[in-house]
Design a protein around this motif. Structure first.
Motif, PDB file in Angstrom:
ATOM      1  N   GLU A   1      -0.195   1.965   5.440  1.00 29.22           N
ATOM      2  CA  GLU A   1      -1.317   1.102   5.778  1.00 29.22           C
ATOM      3  C   GLU A   1      -2.549   1.970   5.959  1.00 29.22           C
ATOM      4  OE1 GLU A   1      -0.799  -1.643   8.954  1.00 29.22           O
ATOM      5  OE2 GLU A   1       1.281  -2.042   8.395  1.00 29.22           O
ATOM      6  N   PRO A   2      -3.686   1.503   5.452  1.00 32.71           N
ATOM      7  CA  PRO A   2      -4.904   2.295   5.649  1.00 32.71           C
ATOM      8  C   PRO A   2      -5.333   2.277   7.128  1.00 32.71           C
ATOM      9  CG  PRO A   2      -5.405   0.251   4.522  1.00 32.71           C
ATOM     10  CD  PRO A   2      -3.901   0.333   4.647  1.00 32.71           C
ATOM     11  N   GLN A   3      -5.862   3.380   7.592  1.00 36.14           N
ATOM     12  CA  GLN A   3      -6.284   3.467   8.983  1.00 36.14           C
ATOM     13  C   GLN A   3      -7.685   2.904   9.129  1.00 36.14           C
ATOM     14  OE1 GLN A   3      -5.945   7.483  10.257  1.00 36.14           O
ATOM     15  NE2 GLN A   3      -3.717   7.526  10.057  1.00 36.14           N
ATOM     16  N   LYS A   4      -7.898   2.210  10.221  1.00 33.36           N
ATOM     17  CA  LYS A   4      -9.221   1.670  10.509  1.00 33.36           C
ATOM     18  C   LYS A   4     -10.047   2.730  11.228  1.00 33.36           C
ATOM     19  CE  LYS A   4      -7.713  -3.074  10.766  1.00 33.36           C
ATOM     20  NZ  LYS A   4      -7.639  -4.294  11.562  1.00 33.36           N
ATOM     21  N   ILE A   5     -11.283   2.837  10.828  1.00 37.72           N
ATOM     22  CA  ILE A   5     -12.177   3.844  11.439  1.00 37.72           C
ATOM     23  C   ILE A   5     -13.028   3.184  12.481  1.00 37.72           C
ATOM     24  CG2 ILE A   5     -14.023   5.456  11.013  1.00 37.72           C
ATOM     25  CD1 ILE A   5     -12.887   5.900   8.264  1.00 37.72           C
TER      26      ILE A   5
END
Length: 107
Positions: A103-107
């Motif tokens: 899953e892409p990480q949220k910044i």
């Protein structure tokens, strides 16, 4: 110098014109079989509309199974690479699948 020549000779022995033609022939027959299955499932959908969703959901699994069998057979049966090459391919595919499912990480 001899190691380069040996590597080139082994590559030529692995991939020959006959093997490429056989692989293309197998892919053509798999494609033709999938077209026949798709037409048959479309006719079944018309004849048995009650199971329309089932026939529609069944085709992707059949397609995945047939192409998977073609890939495995052509790799293991026709090309028949060395065990180290197969293990390296499996490792590379595993890394790609592992990175793709993160899953892409949220910044």
């Amino acid at each position: 110098m001899e190691s380069t020549t040996d590597a080139l000779q082994s590559l030529i022995s692995i991939i020959s014109l006959e093997k490429i033609a056989l692989i293309l022939l197998i892919c053509f027959f798999a494609w033709a079989l999938l077209n026949v299955i798709k037409i048959s499932l479309d006719k079944l959908t018309i004849k048995l509309p009650k199971y329309r969703l089932f026939w529609g959901r069944l085709y992707p699994f059949i397609r995945l199974f047939i192409w998977g069998c073609v890939i495995i057979y052509t790799t293991a049966g026709i090309i028949a690479p060395h065990q180290n090459v197969v293990l390296a391919m499996i490792g590379s595919i595993s890394i790609v699948i592992g990175l793709a499912t993160q899953e892409p990480q949220k910044i």
